[in-house]
Design a protein around this motif. Structure first.
Motif, PDB file in Angstrom:
ATOM      1  N   ASN A 101       0.861  -1.175   0.000  1.00 52.92           N
ATOM      2  CA  ASN A 101       0.000   0.000   0.000  1.00 52.92           C
ATOM      3  C   ASN A 101       0.903   1.233   0.000  1.00 52.92           C
ATOM      4  O   ASN A 101       1.634   1.474   0.966  1.00 52.92           O
ATOM      5  CB  ASN A 101      -0.891   0.005   1.240  1.00 52.92           C
ATOM      6  CG  ASN A 101      -1.865   1.177   1.254  1.00 52.92           C
ATOM      7  OD1 ASN A 101      -1.467   2.316   1.109  1.00 52.92           O
ATOM      8  ND2 ASN A 101      -3.144   0.875   1.445  1.00 52.92           N
ATOM      9  N   ASP A 158       0.512   4.469   0.413  1.00 50.34           N
ATOM     10  CA  ASP A 158       0.353   5.452   1.493  1.00 50.34           C
ATOM     11  C   ASP A 158       0.928   4.936   2.807  1.00 50.34           C
ATOM     12  O   ASP A 158       1.574   5.679   3.555  1.00 50.34           O
ATOM     13  CB  ASP A 158      -1.125   5.800   1.665  1.00 50.34           C
ATOM     14  CG  ASP A 158      -1.691   6.553   0.473  1.00 50.34           C
ATOM     15  OD1 ASP A 158      -0.902   7.240  -0.203  1.00 50.34           O
ATOM     16  OD2 ASP A 158      -2.900   6.448   0.224  1.00 50.34           O
ATOM     17  N   ILE A 159       0.686   3.652   3.094  1.00 54.68           N
ATOM     18  CA  ILE A 159       1.212   3.071   4.335  1.00 54.68           C
ATOM     19  C   ILE A 159       2.735   3.036   4.301  1.00 54.68           C
ATOM     20  O   ILE A 159       3.402   3.386   5.285  1.00 54.68           O
ATOM     21  CB  ILE A 159       0.630   1.666   4.552  1.00 54.68           C
ATOM     22  CG1 ILE A 159      -0.882   1.759   4.838  1.00 54.68           C
ATOM     23  CG2 ILE A 159       1.344   0.957   5.709  1.00 54.68           C
ATOM     24  CD1 ILE A 159      -1.561   0.408   4.997  1.00 54.68           C
TER      25      ILE A 159
END
Length: 391
Positions: A129, A131-132
């Motif tokens: 992911n 953003d993570i």
């Protein structure tokens, strides 16, 4: 050069290199498309990104750069991520550098446990992911930048302190002779010409003599303070009782004049610096005799008790005491709690004691109440000591 010119002058080359250096990220993956994709995710972060397509290439980069964080693929040919991480951590520059393992293989706990055993800070799975990942990496970059800024600030402060102490040492050393001569000639003038001076002249001459003596005392105290930590501290077996007896003989006139009562049990021999013990007793006994209100004779009690690995010494008096609000000032150099007209002194003695005793592995503190006296105590290690190098 005017102050304005100094303020606008450019900083010396290299003075902010550490503080302004961008952190570096190392990406390790055997698939070039994965490296490019991860680089694209992290590109907006304030960091330089280095890429390696094998464990050997990553190790080569570690030898040439200091990295803030490493993102390491687990499944690579020839040398997998776990082997690469172990070899990385053998290099001094990698001590404490966070490693995040990135993997597309089984999510079994044994792999995460293996990563944790190596010292990885995280273990994430593909597909990632964005953003993570970006958020995790940013946290470690911020921590790295903060740590580097603190290290740089500490180094700057240490250098400034060293320069200030060197300046104090040079100034106090060079000022001794002219002040000594001023005191000597003022004393000679007092002996030979005092009768020819009017009342105002004699008063001015006494001002010169008093201030010359105060200046000599201050220079001597500054010189002592600046020497602490600049010269080797030789630890030896010190008979504390014998040194206390010597100090009390030096204060004999003050003790008799104030009808002071000094009480002390046999004191131990300690593996420490004889100069330290002398400085401590001179200051603590001297202060106990000085800070009295005159309503009762001074009573001073000196004791030492074993506490674990330390000896705890105490010097208790029945003097004017110290208000708790002054706790942060009492051991600060040049900080005085009273007017010099009431209680003479330079404000250097207790700061010298604290600086000295901390170098010898001990601590110094006090308890007190206004009007009820004070108890100063200090600790010294009981175990056998060794010579401490100056810092």
């Amino acid at each position: 050069m005017t102050i304005a010119t100094l303020a606008s002058a450019p900083k010396a080359a290299g003075s902010t290199v550490i503080a302004e250096a961008r952190p570096k990220i190392l990406l390790v993956d055997d698939r070039w498309e994965n490296l490019l994709a991860t680089e694209k995710v992290l590109k907006s972060l304030q960091a330089d990104i280095f890429k390696a397509s094998s464990g050997n290439e990553a190790l080569s980069l570690v030898l040439r750069h200091d990295f803030a964080i490493v993102l390491l693929d687990v499944q690579m040919p020839e040398m997998d991520g776990f082997e690469t991480a172990v070899l990385m951590q053998e290099h001094e520059s990698m001590a404490g550098v966070p490693i995040i393992f990135v993997t597309a293989i089984s999510k079994e706990d044994k792999y995460a446990s293996q990563a944790a055993a190596i010292g990885a800070v995280d273990y994430i799975f593909k597909p990632i992911n964005p953003d993570i990942l970006k958020s995790k990496v940013k946290v470690y970059l911020d921590l790295y930048v903060q740590r580097e800024q603190i290290l740089h600030l500490n180094a700057t402060l240490s250098q400034s302190n060293e320069e200030l102490e060197r300046f104090a040492y040079i100034c106090s050393h060079d000022m001794q002779e002219p002040v000594r001569m001023m005191n000597a000639f003022a004393g000679l003038l007092s002996e030979t010409s005092e009768e020819t001076l009017d009342e105002g002249g004699r008063r001015y001459l006494n001002f010169i003599l008093d201030n010359a003596r105060r200046m000599q005392k201050m220079i001597s105290d500054i010189l002592t303070f600046s020497r602490v930590g600049r010269e080797d501290i030789l630890l030896e077996t010190v008979d504390c009782g014998a040194i206390l007896d010597e100090i009390l003989s030096e204060f004999e006139d003050a003790i008799q004049g104030s009808y002071a009562e000094i009480v002390y049990d046999p004191l131990p021999s300690v593996e420490t610096s004889s100069t330290l013990i002398r400085v401590l007793f001179q200051n603590l006994i001297g202060n106990a005799l000085k800070f009295q209100n005159g309503s009762r004779p001074p009573k001073i009690t000196v004791a030492a008790t074993p506490e674990g690995r330390f000896w705890r010494f105490s010097v208790r008096d029945n003097g004017i005491g110290i208000d708790e609000s002054f706790r942060t000032r009492i051991f600060t150099i040049f900080q005085r709690l009273h007017r010099k007209e009431d209680y003479p002194g330079t404000g250097i003695g207790l700061s010298t004691c604290r600086k000295f005793i901390q170098l010898c592995g001990g601590e110094i503190d006090f308890t007190s109440a206004p009007g009820q006296g004070s108890t100063f105590y200090f600790t010294l290690p009981r175990k056998e000591g060794r010579s401490h190098e100056a810092v």
